[in-house]
Design a protein around this motif. Sequence first.
Motif, PDB file in Angstrom:
ATOM      1  N   ASP A   8       0.715  -1.213   0.000  1.00 18.95           N
ATOM      2  CA  ASP A   8      -0.102   0.060   0.054  1.00 18.95           C
ATOM      3  C   ASP A   8       0.723   1.238   0.005  1.00 18.95           C
ATOM      4  OD1 ASP A   8      -2.463  -1.513   0.029  1.00 18.95           O
ATOM      5  OD2 ASP A   8      -2.437  -1.493   2.283  1.00 18.95           O
ATOM      6  N   GLN A   9       1.953   1.383   0.699  1.00 15.92           N
ATOM      7  CA  GLN A   9       2.704   2.475   0.799  1.00 15.92           C
ATOM      8  C   GLN A   9       4.384   2.024   0.603  1.00 15.92           C
ATOM      9  OE1 GLN A   9       1.625   4.397   4.699  1.00 15.92           O
ATOM     10  NE2 GLN A   9       0.390   5.764   3.577  1.00 15.92           N
ATOM     11  N   GLU A  60       8.998  10.774   3.335  1.00 12.52           N
ATOM     12  CA  GLU A  60       7.675  10.295   3.930  1.00 12.52           C
ATOM     13  C   GLU A  60       7.094   8.922   3.182  1.00 12.52           C
ATOM     14  OE1 GLU A  60       6.098  11.393   6.613  1.00 12.52           O
ATOM     15  OE2 GLU A  60       7.609  12.961   7.195  1.00 12.52           O
ATOM     16  N   ALA A  61       6.183   8.156   3.640  1.00 11.06           N
ATOM     17  CA  ALA A  61       5.601   7.051   2.943  1.00 11.06           C
ATOM     18  C   ALA A  61       4.685   7.544   2.024  1.00 11.06           C
ATOM     19  CB  ALA A  61       4.940   6.101   4.071  1.00 11.06           C
ATOM     20  N   SER A  62       4.574   7.048   0.768  1.00 14.04           N
ATOM     21  CA  SER A  62       3.676   7.607   0.030  1.00 14.04           C
ATOM     22  C   SER A  62       2.914   6.303  -0.539  1.00 14.04           C
ATOM     23  CB  SER A  62       4.293   7.947  -1.414  1.00 14.04           C
ATOM     24  OG  SER A  62       3.538   8.093  -2.610  1.00 14.04           O
ATOM     25  N   GLY A  63       1.506   6.589  -0.803  1.00 11.14           N
ATOM     26  CA  GLY A  63       0.409   5.922  -1.157  1.00 11.14           C
ATOM     27  C   GLY A  63       0.136   5.922  -2.528  1.00 11.14           C
ATOM     28  N   ALA A  64       0.833   6.770  -3.453  1.00  6.32           N
ATOM     29  CA  ALA A  64       0.697   6.923  -4.825  1.00  6.32           C
ATOM     30  C   ALA A  64       0.722   5.823  -5.713  1.00  6.32           C
ATOM     31  CB  ALA A  64       1.838   8.102  -5.391  1.00  6.32           C
ATOM     32  N   CYS A  74      12.329  -1.076   1.921  1.00  2.00           N
ATOM     33  CA  CYS A  74      12.631  -1.986   1.262  1.00  2.00           C
ATOM     34  C   CYS A  74      11.656  -2.574   0.171  1.00  2.00           C
ATOM     35  CB  CYS A  74      12.891  -3.390   2.106  1.00  2.00           C
ATOM     36  SG  CYS A  74      13.755  -4.771   1.476  1.00  2.00           S
ATOM     37  N   HIS A  75      10.468  -2.570   0.566  1.00  2.00           N
ATOM     38  CA  HIS A  75       9.344  -2.712  -0.374  1.00  2.00           C
ATOM     39  C   HIS A  75       9.482  -1.596  -1.619  1.00  2.00           C
ATOM     40  CE1 HIS A  75       7.559  -6.119   1.192  1.00  2.00           C
ATOM     41  NE2 HIS A  75       6.967  -5.499   2.275  1.00  2.00           N
ATOM     42  N   GLY A  76       9.566  -0.429  -1.273  1.00  3.41           N
ATOM     43  CA  GLY A  76       9.627   0.537  -2.254  1.00  3.41           C
ATOM     44  C   GLY A  76      10.799   0.574  -3.261  1.00  3.41           C
TER      45      GLY A  76
END
Length: 326
Positions: free
Chosen positions: A38-39, A47-51, A136-138
């Motif tokens: 999701d983020q 900052e975490a992004s949900g785009a 890590c996911h991003g």
Amino acid sequence: MTDYIDTPTRFTDVAGFFLDETRRPTDSYAVAFAETTDQVRLAPADEASGADMPDPLQAELGVELLVTTLFDMLRNSRLEPLAERLAWGIVHSFHKVADQLDGEADRAAQQVGRLIREQDGSEIAARELEEAQTLCHGLDEARDAVACMRDHAAAMFHTETGRPWSAPRSTLVSGKRTASVVAATDFLAARRQRRIEAQAPTGPVVLFSGGQEWEDHAQLWAQLDMVRARIPAMVLATTAQEKGCDAIAASWAASRKVTLVPFDLGKWRKLGKRAGFARNEALIGLKPVEAIICEGNGLQSHLARLVRDAAVPRHFFVKAGQNIRR
């Protein structure tokens, strides 16, 4: 009264402008641009992004336009000879960023592992772990997307030039590429250290070398096709010249999706005039199962003697087109 026509103003708009409503993204883009969480964040301070991820089909069309438009723009102009160099740089920019993201993702994964081992149940530790996992996911998502675009741009480069794109002193092992290109230094290290198959192709090695002035590519492709018919899992090791016979062999490898290992003079250059001969000896050290040597200079003659002395099955070609097998 003047009629105004809306025109695309951004790169994604241009891709959309040419969008065929019936077209769907290829599987490689659909997979590489899928959202896995999701983020995300792409740097520790972000900052975490949900785009959303970019639309995969627009990304695919955008890469095609980026490379092909450059060649079309310069075609039949006095700058046409520069098109290949400029396009090489475009692909390399994707490759460079993908390589950077790969290293950052590895470091982020190590950080996640360390935080898991050090978990003490506190809220602060749990938050640190969550942030590290988001990073890590991003990075994993971004690396896969950029690598997919690089692979596609490399394929477009090959379509326009007839030669596979390859980075200096780099290994490209993506399954989405037209062909894997494994740098000689990585190949030799992998054989010594028994790395995984992606980094150390285990197929039998076929040597190829020839001069830089060569016109008849058909006879070389035909010979390589015959060798591949007998040795389907072959790995093609060449002397990495950018034109002539070696370039013809590299194009054949890309077309047939055969792993290519270009042995440029890199690590042997410090030996001066002996560099080419040392490189030839390293090629023989691979214990090739077959060799194709085309007429060239003294280095080809030296390599021909080495393969003969090692009793390697061989095919010798001369410029006149006569195939001399010894």
